[in-house]
Design a protein around this motif. Structure first.
Motif, PDB file in Angstrom:
ATOM      1  N   ASP A 131      57.166  26.124  19.673  1.00 18.71           N
ATOM      2  CA  ASP A 131      56.157  25.822  18.650  1.00 18.71           C
ATOM      3  C   ASP A 131      56.674  26.077  17.243  1.00 18.71           C
ATOM      4  O   ASP A 131      56.057  25.648  16.262  1.00 18.71           O
ATOM      5  N   LEU A 211      51.283  23.051  28.863  1.00 15.07           N
ATOM      6  CA  LEU A 211      49.867  23.332  28.623  1.00 15.07           C
ATOM      7  C   LEU A 211      49.672  24.229  27.407  1.00 15.07           C
ATOM      8  O   LEU A 211      48.815  23.965  26.543  1.00 15.07           O
ATOM      9  N   TYR A 212      50.452  25.292  27.330  1.00 12.85           N
ATOM     10  CA  TYR A 212      50.274  26.242  26.233  1.00 12.85           C
ATOM     11  C   TYR A 212      50.763  25.662  24.918  1.00 12.85           C
ATOM     12  O   TYR A 212      50.184  25.932  23.852  1.00 12.85           O
ATOM     13  N   GLY A 215      48.084  23.636  23.407  1.00 16.15           N
ATOM     14  CA  GLY A 215      47.089  24.472  22.749  1.00 16.15           C
ATOM     15  C   GLY A 215      47.580  25.029  21.423  1.00 16.15           C
ATOM     16  O   GLY A 215      46.813  25.120  20.454  1.00 16.15           O
ATOM     17  N   ALA A 218      47.270  22.673  18.483  1.00 15.14           N
ATOM     18  CA  ALA A 218      45.924  22.539  17.939  1.00 15.14           C
ATOM     19  C   ALA A 218      45.419  23.820  17.290  1.00 15.14           C
ATOM     20  O   ALA A 218      44.271  23.865  16.826  1.00 15.14           O
ATOM     21  N   PHE A 219      46.252  24.843  17.233  1.00 14.36           N
ATOM     22  CA  PHE A 219      45.846  26.128  16.666  1.00 14.36           C
ATOM     23  C   PHE A 219      45.767  26.023  15.140  1.00 14.36           C
ATOM     24  O   PHE A 219      46.624  25.402  14.502  1.00 14.36           O
ATOM     25  N   MET A 246      43.286  31.417  22.013  1.00 15.53           N
ATOM     26  CA  MET A 246      43.724  30.519  23.088  1.00 15.53           C
ATOM     27  C   MET A 246      43.057  30.838  24.419  1.00 15.53           C
ATOM     28  O   MET A 246      43.525  30.394  25.463  1.00 15.53           O
ATOM     29  N   ILE A 249      42.481  27.977  26.975  1.00 12.55           N
ATOM     30  CA  ILE A 249      43.711  27.568  27.655  1.00 12.55           C
ATOM     31  C   ILE A 249      44.127  28.632  28.659  1.00 12.55           C
ATOM     32  O   ILE A 249      44.605  28.315  29.760  1.00 12.55           O
ATOM     33  N   ASN A 250      43.940  29.903  28.313  1.00 12.67           N
ATOM     34  CA  ASN A 250      44.300  30.977  29.232  1.00 12.67           C
ATOM     35  C   ASN A 250      43.496  30.901  30.527  1.00 12.67           C
ATOM     36  O   ASN A 250      44.035  31.122  31.622  1.00 12.67           O
TER      37      ASN A 250
END
Length: 327
Positions: A131, A211-212, A215, A218-219, A246, A249-250
């Motif tokens: 990221d 997946l993470y 997320g 989009a943070f 998150m 997502i978690n």
């Protein structure tokens, strides 16, 4: 006077007929300007009905039949509805006399713990690193995600070749290919479970990373900036700001990881058909129901137990959604 009465009746009849005609016209107009046409309703019925029918035929139907078969002594010959009904005998034998059930359940729990506390944090760590928009981020994303594209059966074959005692890459890299120091990764019951866990984690890490990472993209970056202004370092920012935000997502990751661990089958079956220290609930179902033993009633009882265990995270997830929590 009769003429006057007729004159009064005629407008009344005319008014009544006019109202009836207006009502009929209004009804026709209302039907004519319906939101959905007959063709739209037919298409909508097909779009909903066909998937629902397939779901009932291929999922709920076999599930219901499996529950019924679990109370019988059916060997796969003839109709299951004509089989001898033995009540809870299969379940009593499963919990009390079958020697592989409790080790298999323990292996599933170990599988879940390894994916949850080893593979999943590694996937999250890779997502956090990627990221940061490092050089070659797209390349690393492709490399880590590539195992996810492969089926678990193919992954099992790949790692079976890597774990081969003499020709495998791992033993050759460690220099353990001679008879006096050979490591039998898949034949040793003390090692094959951990070898299979490494193989399945190779795929799971990439799945969790994607997946993470989605997320994290989009943070809201302003939250990081606010934490940095307050003097928080990167570790504190992640655990006290990013990780709580998150949470949806978690929750999804926890549910997916739990289901993946409970339905684990392909890799264990490819390695040694789920035997010799690699027993799982899913492999017990196959080895009892689809094998020379033909114990379909007993295998169905194991399947029902696995279904009940799997329903726990699914019901928890759906309950959270129905309560209106944003996931």
């Amino acid at each position: 006077m009769a003429d006057r009465a007729d004159d009064r009746v005629a407008p009344a009849l005319t008014g009544t007929a006019g109202q009836a005609g207006a009502t009929a016209v209004s009804g026709r107009v209302r039907r004519r300007y319906s939101l959905l046409t007959r063709r739209d309703k037919l298409i909508l019925a097909l779009m909903v009905g066909i998937p629902l029918l397939l779901d009932v035929i291929f999922i709920w139907g076999p599930t219901f039949v499996s529950v019924l078969i679990s109370f019988t002594h059916w060997n796969g010959i003839g109709s299951p509805f004509d089989a001898e009904v033995i009540g809870f005998t299969n379940y009593e034998s499963l919990f009390g006399a079958y020697p592989f059930f409790w080790p298999a359940l323990q292996h599933n729990i170990i599988w879940l713990a390894f994916l949850m506390f080893v593979a999943t944090p590694i996937g999250i760590f890779f997502a956090v690193l990627l990221d940061r928009e490092l050089r070659g981020t797209r390349f690393y994303q492709t490399v880590f995600y590539l195992p996810v594209v492969l089926s678990l059966a193919v992954i099992g074959i790949i790692w079976k070749l890597q774990y081969a005692p003499e020709q495998g890459f791992i033993n050759n890299a460690l220099g353990r290919t001679s008879n006096d120091n050979l490591i039998d990764w898949l034949g040793n019951p003390d090692l094959n479970l951990w070898a299979a866990l490494i193989a399945t984690s190779w795929r799971h890490v990439g799945y969790i990373m994607v997946l993470y990472l989605a997320g994290l993209k989009a943070f809201d970056p302003s939250l990081r900036e606010a934490a940095k202004v307050d003097g928080a370092n990167e570790r504190q920012t992640f655990f006290h700001v990013v990780f709580p935000v998150m949470m949806p997502i978690n929750v999804v990751i926890v549910v997916i990881t739990t289901i993946e661990a409970l339905r684990a089958f392909d890799i264990a079956y490819i390695i040694n058909r789920g035997k010799n220290g690699l027993e799982l609930l899913s492999t017990l179902i196959t080895n009892n129901a689809i094998s020379e033993s033909n114990r379909l009633g007993f295998g169905s009882a194991i399947a029902v137990v696995l279904l009940l265990i799997s329903l726990v995270p699914i019901i928890g997830f759906l309950t959270r959604m129905l309560r209106g929590d944003r996931l």
